[in-house]
Every structure is written in structure tokens, then in C-alpha cells.
Scaffold this motif. Structure first.
Motif, short mmCIF file in Angstrom:
data_model
loop_
_atom_site.label_atom_id
_atom_site.label_comp_id
_atom_site.label_asym_id
_atom_site.label_seq_id
_atom_site.Cartn_x
_atom_site.Cartn_y
_atom_site.Cartn_z
N MET A 36 0.85 -1.18 0.00
CA MET A 36 0.00 0.00 0.00
C MET A 36 0.89 1.24 0.00
SD MET A 36 -3.25 -0.79 0.16
CE MET A 36 -4.05 0.57 0.95
N PRO A 37 0.50 2.28 -0.74
CA PRO A 37 1.30 3.50 -0.72
C PRO A 37 1.27 4.14 0.66
CG PRO A 37 -0.72 3.83 -1.96
CD PRO A 37 -0.65 2.38 -1.60
N GLN A 38 2.40 4.66 1.06
CA GLN A 38 2.50 5.31 2.36
C GLN A 38 1.95 6.72 2.26
OE1 GLN A 38 3.58 3.79 5.15
NE2 GLN A 38 3.75 1.93 3.94
N THR A 39 1.42 7.20 3.33
CA THR A 39 0.88 8.55 3.35
C THR A 39 1.63 9.37 4.39
OG1 THR A 39 -1.07 9.92 3.67
CG2 THR A 39 -0.98 7.91 4.95
N THR A 40 1.79 10.64 4.10
CA THR A 40 2.43 11.52 5.07
C THR A 40 1.39 12.39 5.75
OG1 THR A 40 2.79 13.20 3.38
CG2 THR A 40 4.57 11.62 3.75
N GLU A 41 0.14 12.10 5.47
CA GLU A 41 -0.95 12.89 6.02
C GLU A 41 -1.19 12.51 7.48
OE1 GLU A 41 -5.41 12.99 4.75
OE2 GLU A 41 -4.12 13.38 3.03
N GLY B 174 11.40 13.15 1.04
CA GLY B 174 11.76 14.30 1.86
C GLY B 174 10.65 14.79 2.76
N ALA B 175 9.40 14.64 2.32
CA ALA B 175 8.26 15.11 3.12
C ALA B 175 8.15 14.34 4.43
CB ALA B 175 6.97 14.97 2.32
N TRP B 176 8.74 13.17 4.50
CA TRP B 176 8.67 12.38 5.72
C TRP B 176 9.49 13.01 6.84
CZ3 TRP B 176 8.92 6.41 4.73
CH2 TRP B 176 7.87 6.05 3.88
N GLY B 177 10.51 13.78 6.47
CA GLY B 177 11.40 14.36 7.46
C GLY B 177 10.68 15.18 8.51
N ARG C 262 19.50 10.30 4.29
CA ARG C 262 20.45 9.18 4.19
C ARG C 262 19.75 7.87 3.84
NH1 ARG C 262 24.98 9.57 8.96
NH2 ARG C 262 25.91 11.51 8.24
N ALA C 263 18.55 7.69 4.37
CA ALA C 263 17.80 6.46 4.11
C ALA C 263 17.16 6.45 2.73
CB ALA C 263 16.73 6.26 5.18
N GLY C 264 17.17 7.59 2.04
CA GLY C 264 16.56 7.66 0.71
C GLY C 264 15.05 7.67 0.74
N LEU D 279 15.06 17.80 15.01
CA LEU D 279 14.49 17.99 13.66
C LEU D 279 15.56 17.85 12.60
CD1 LEU D 279 12.03 20.96 14.31
CD2 LEU D 279 11.42 18.58 13.80
N GLY D 280 16.73 18.44 12.86
CA GLY D 280 17.84 18.32 11.89
C GLY D 280 18.27 16.88 11.72
N GLY D 281 18.35 16.15 12.84
CA GLY D 281 18.72 14.74 12.77
C GLY D 281 17.70 13.91 12.01
N ALA D 282 16.44 14.20 12.21
CA ALA D 282 15.39 13.47 11.49
C ALA D 282 15.49 13.74 9.99
CB ALA D 282 14.01 13.87 12.01
N MET D 283 15.70 14.98 9.62
CA MET D 283 15.81 15.34 8.20
C MET D 283 17.03 14.64 7.58
SD MET D 283 13.20 17.19 7.53
CE MET D 283 13.51 18.05 6.03
#
Length: 174
Positions: free
Chosen positions: A99-104, A144-147, A139-141, A130-134
Motif C-alpha cells: 500500500m502507498p505510504q501517506t504523510t498525512e 523528503g516530506a517524511w522528514g 540518508r535512508a533515501g 528535527l535536523g537529525g530526522a531530516m
């Protein structure tokens, strides 16, 4: 009396008689008849009618009923047979695909600064998280919206853990 006959005859000559397409050899059918003859439901028929390839209704003078040429409708259904339980207006999908993942998010997570940290301390911590999460998302590929979503979740987790540490008797000194 002859005057009346003359008027009636003249009236018949001047009046255009509406043509009935059914009298010209084509059979007309209603929406209900299309449903019954082709074994489809009402909503399916309305979906088909929105397609540009579906036959156009036949105008019949003096009637507001929507009718179609039966031969045109039959030809359309022969070229476009209905498939039970399958939507034909969607792109095909691989049934085994994930299933496609959602960022909503259902609702934004509100993370307030704790009263046991200064404004600068809280700002420094949240910016680092926040910087570490981004950076981790990059790095994990991952998209970007997931950051930002993961960063907010991490800040919430940080706040929850800080509250536990403070409740256990921790202090700012370290």
C-alpha cells in the motif's frame, strides 16, 4: 361547413408534424431498459453515460424522457463489456504491491516547551532533533516530506522522555 373544412385542411398543411425516431425503424430504449437488457446497475449506467464514447440520447419532440437508440447502445456494450466488481476507470495495480505510504496526519501534534527548560534550551534540542530526522530521512533515501513528520514525532518522544526523567527526580544539571 365548407369553410371549416378549408380551415382544417389549411391548418394540416401549415403545421409541422413532430417526427418520431421510433417510426423511422430504430428502437428507442429508456435508462431502465438499458439496465435490464445489459444487466447493469443504475450507478454503473450513469458512470458509462459520462464517458465520451457512450452513445448520445436521442431527442424526441414532446417528451422529456431520456431515450437511446437500442442498436447504438448494444454496439457500445459489445465493444465495452461490463466487468463484475471491477472499476474500469482506475489504472491497473499490482495486487501484491504494498500500500502507498501517506504523510498525512489526522491532526497536527502539538509539542509545547517544558517549563523546566529555558526557551533557548528547548529551541536547541528541538532544532537538533528535527535536523537529525531530516538528515536520517535523506540518508535512508526516503521521501523528503517524511522528514518533518518524523521530526515532529521525535520531538514529541523527546518531550515525553524528558517529562519521565524529571518526574524520576532528574535535574537540568548534568
Amino acid at each position: 361547413m365548407t369553410e371549416l373544412l378549408d380551415i382544417v385542411q389549411k391548418f394540416g398543411e401549415d403545421v409541422a408534424v413532430p417526427t418520431n425516431p421510433e417510426s423511422e425503424g430504430s428502437r428507442l430504449i429508456t435508462l431502465k431498459q438499458i439496465e435490464q437488457e445489459h444487466g447493469i446497475g443504475r450507478s454503473s449506467l450513469h458512470t458509462y453515460r459520462r464517458r465520451p464514447t457512450f452513445p448520445q440520447p436521442v431527442p424526441v419532440e414532446g417528451s422529456t424522457k431520456i431515450v437511446y437508440d437500442a442498436a447504438e447502445v448494444a454496439a457500445w456494450f459489445e465493444a465495452n463489456p461490463p466487468q463484475q466488481g471491477k472499476r474500469t476507470d482506475l489504472a491497473p495495480q499490482d495486487e501484491g504491491a504494498a500500500m502507498p505510504q501517506t504523510t498525512e496526519q489526522a491532526a497536527p501534534i502539538a509539542v509545547t516547551a517544558p517549563d523546566y527548560l529555558t526557551r533557548d534550551q528547548w529551541a536547541g534540542l528541538t532544532l537538533a532533533v528535527l535536523g537529525g530526522a531530516m538528515e536520517g530521512v535523506e540518508r535512508a533515501g526516503l521521501p523528503g516530506a517524511w522528514g518533518s513528520d518524523l521530526g515532529v514525532a521525535a520531538v514529541k518522544g523527546l518531550r515525553d522522555r524528558l517529562d519521565v526523567l524529571m518526574a524520576e527526580g532528574g535535574s537540568q544539571d548534568g
